[in-house]
Design a protein around this motif. Structure first.
Motif, PDB file in Angstrom:
ATOM      1  N   THR A 130      45.325  -2.184 -15.689  1.00  0.00           N
ATOM      2  CA  THR A 130      46.268  -3.032 -14.959  1.00  0.00           C
ATOM      3  C   THR A 130      45.771  -3.313 -13.545  1.00  0.00           C
ATOM      4  O   THR A 130      45.740  -4.462 -13.103  1.00  0.00           O
ATOM      5  N   ILE A 131      45.399  -2.261 -12.825  1.00  0.00           N
ATOM      6  CA  ILE A 131      44.866  -2.404 -11.470  1.00  0.00           C
ATOM      7  C   ILE A 131      43.494  -1.751 -11.461  1.00  0.00           C
ATOM      8  O   ILE A 131      43.366  -0.546 -11.662  1.00  0.00           O
ATOM      9  N   LYS A 132      42.480  -2.549 -11.225  1.00  0.00           N
ATOM     10  CA  LYS A 132      41.104  -2.051 -11.270  1.00  0.00           C
ATOM     11  C   LYS A 132      40.713  -1.406  -9.935  1.00  0.00           C
ATOM     12  O   LYS A 132      41.215  -1.805  -8.886  1.00  0.00           O
TER      13      LYS A 132
ATOM     14  N   SER B  41      43.937   1.767 -14.335  1.00  0.00           N
ATOM     15  CA  SER B  41      43.139   0.823 -15.122  1.00  0.00           C
ATOM     16  C   SER B  41      43.753   0.699 -16.502  1.00  0.00           C
ATOM     17  O   SER B  41      44.269   1.666 -17.038  1.00  0.00           O
TER      18      SER B  41
ATOM     19  N   GLU C 259      40.837   5.259 -10.819  1.00  0.00           N
ATOM     20  CA  GLU C 259      40.916   4.536 -12.080  1.00  0.00           C
ATOM     21  C   GLU C 259      42.176   4.852 -12.872  1.00  0.00           C
ATOM     22  O   GLU C 259      42.290   4.454 -14.027  1.00  0.00           O
TER      23      GLU C 259
ATOM     24  N   PHE D  25      44.092  -0.421  -0.408  1.00  0.00           N
ATOM     25  CA  PHE D  25      42.944  -0.462  -1.295  1.00  0.00           C
ATOM     26  C   PHE D  25      43.153   0.544  -2.414  1.00  0.00           C
ATOM     27  O   PHE D  25      43.568   1.677  -2.171  1.00  0.00           O
ATOM     28  N   VAL D  26      42.843   0.147  -3.641  1.00  0.00           N
ATOM     29  CA  VAL D  26      42.977   1.024  -4.796  1.00  0.00           C
ATOM     30  C   VAL D  26      41.587   1.572  -5.108  1.00  0.00           C
ATOM     31  O   VAL D  26      40.668   0.804  -5.388  1.00  0.00           O
ATOM     32  N   TYR D  27      41.454   2.902  -5.068  1.00  0.00           N
ATOM     33  CA  TYR D  27      40.148   3.531  -5.286  1.00  0.00           C
ATOM     34  C   TYR D  27      40.005   4.147  -6.666  1.00  0.00           C
ATOM     35  O   TYR D  27      38.963   4.058  -7.277  1.00  0.00           O
TER      36      TYR D  27
ATOM     37  N   GLY E 130      38.930  -0.799  -6.544  1.00  0.00           N
ATOM     38  CA  GLY E 130      38.426  -1.788  -5.598  1.00  0.00           C
ATOM     39  C   GLY E 130      39.380  -2.935  -5.347  1.00  0.00           C
ATOM     40  O   GLY E 130      39.120  -3.788  -4.505  1.00  0.00           O
ATOM     41  N   SER E 131      40.489  -2.962  -6.069  1.00  0.00           N
ATOM     42  CA  SER E 131      41.489  -4.017  -5.864  1.00  0.00           C
ATOM     43  C   SER E 131      42.257  -3.777  -4.578  1.00  0.00           C
ATOM     44  O   SER E 131      42.316  -2.663  -4.071  1.00  0.00           O
ATOM     45  N   ILE E 132      42.861  -4.828  -4.090  1.00  0.00           N
ATOM     46  CA  ILE E 132      43.741  -4.729  -2.929  1.00  0.00           C
ATOM     47  C   ILE E 132      45.164  -4.945  -3.428  1.00  0.00           C
ATOM     48  O   ILE E 132      45.462  -5.974  -4.034  1.00  0.00           O
ATOM     49  N   ALA E 133      46.022  -3.967  -3.187  1.00  0.00           N
ATOM     50  CA  ALA E 133      47.422  -4.055  -3.606  1.00  0.00           C
ATOM     51  C   ALA E 133      48.264  -4.558  -2.435  1.00  0.00           C
ATOM     52  O   ALA E 133      48.106  -4.096  -1.307  1.00  0.00           O
TER      53      ALA E 133
END
Length: 158
Positions: free
Chosen positions: A53-55, A51, A48, A44-46, A57-60
């Motif tokens: 590119t990857i917001k 950002s 910023e 999980f990406v918490y 709340g995203s799942i990597a």
């Protein structure tokens, strides 16, 4: 001939195979841990820092064999076939003491110099053919630092 497995007169003594729920769960757990440790994982990406590119709340999806074959028990590489290159997005696993993991972009791989130019980090690879206007490096008046070979410099996207 009709075979009755439970008959006392039967010459064949087959024992039924007993598969326990515990054995199935243990096998599934071990297979899952090997898969998670050496093939693919989710994170999980918490923050910023990556950002837009990857917001947050995203799942990597982490593809572990991107650079080599990993030992799932130690986390070290058994065999390498590639190394991170400038522009790659990498996952840095946290250690047991500090469990924070990071997702960052590779700015440069060593040996190279990194310096700031108009608020942006810029890399300069020190080769004889990459001289400045007067035969000097473009970092002669900048506060630059050196990245040794085999190391990478990581940044967020914003």
């Amino acid at each position: 001939m009709i075979f009755f497995p439970n008959s006392p007169y039967s010459k064949r003594k087959d024992k039924p195979a007993v598969i326990s729920v515990f054995g199935i769960l243990l096998t599934a757990f071990i297979a899952g841990m090997i898969f998670k440790g050496s093939i693919m994982d989710l994170a999980f990406v918490y923050g910023e820092s990556m950002s837009p590119t990857i917001k947050p709340g995203s799942i990597a999806i982490i593809w572990r064999p991107a650079y080599g074959l990993i030992n799932p028990f130690s986390g070290s590489y058994i065999f390498l076939w590639a190394s991170p290159q400038a522009g790659d997005i990498v996952y840095i696993a946290g250690n047991p003491v500090k469990s924070r993991s990071l997702v960052k972009r590779v700015l440069e791989t060593g040996p190279a110099y990194i310096y700031e130019n108009d608020g942006r980090m810029v890399s300069w690879t020190a080769t004889p053919s990459s001289q400045g206007k007067n035969g000097n490096s473009p970092i002669e008046n900048a506060k630059a630092f050196f990245i040794p070979g085999g190391r990478v410099y990581l940044l967020g996207d914003n």
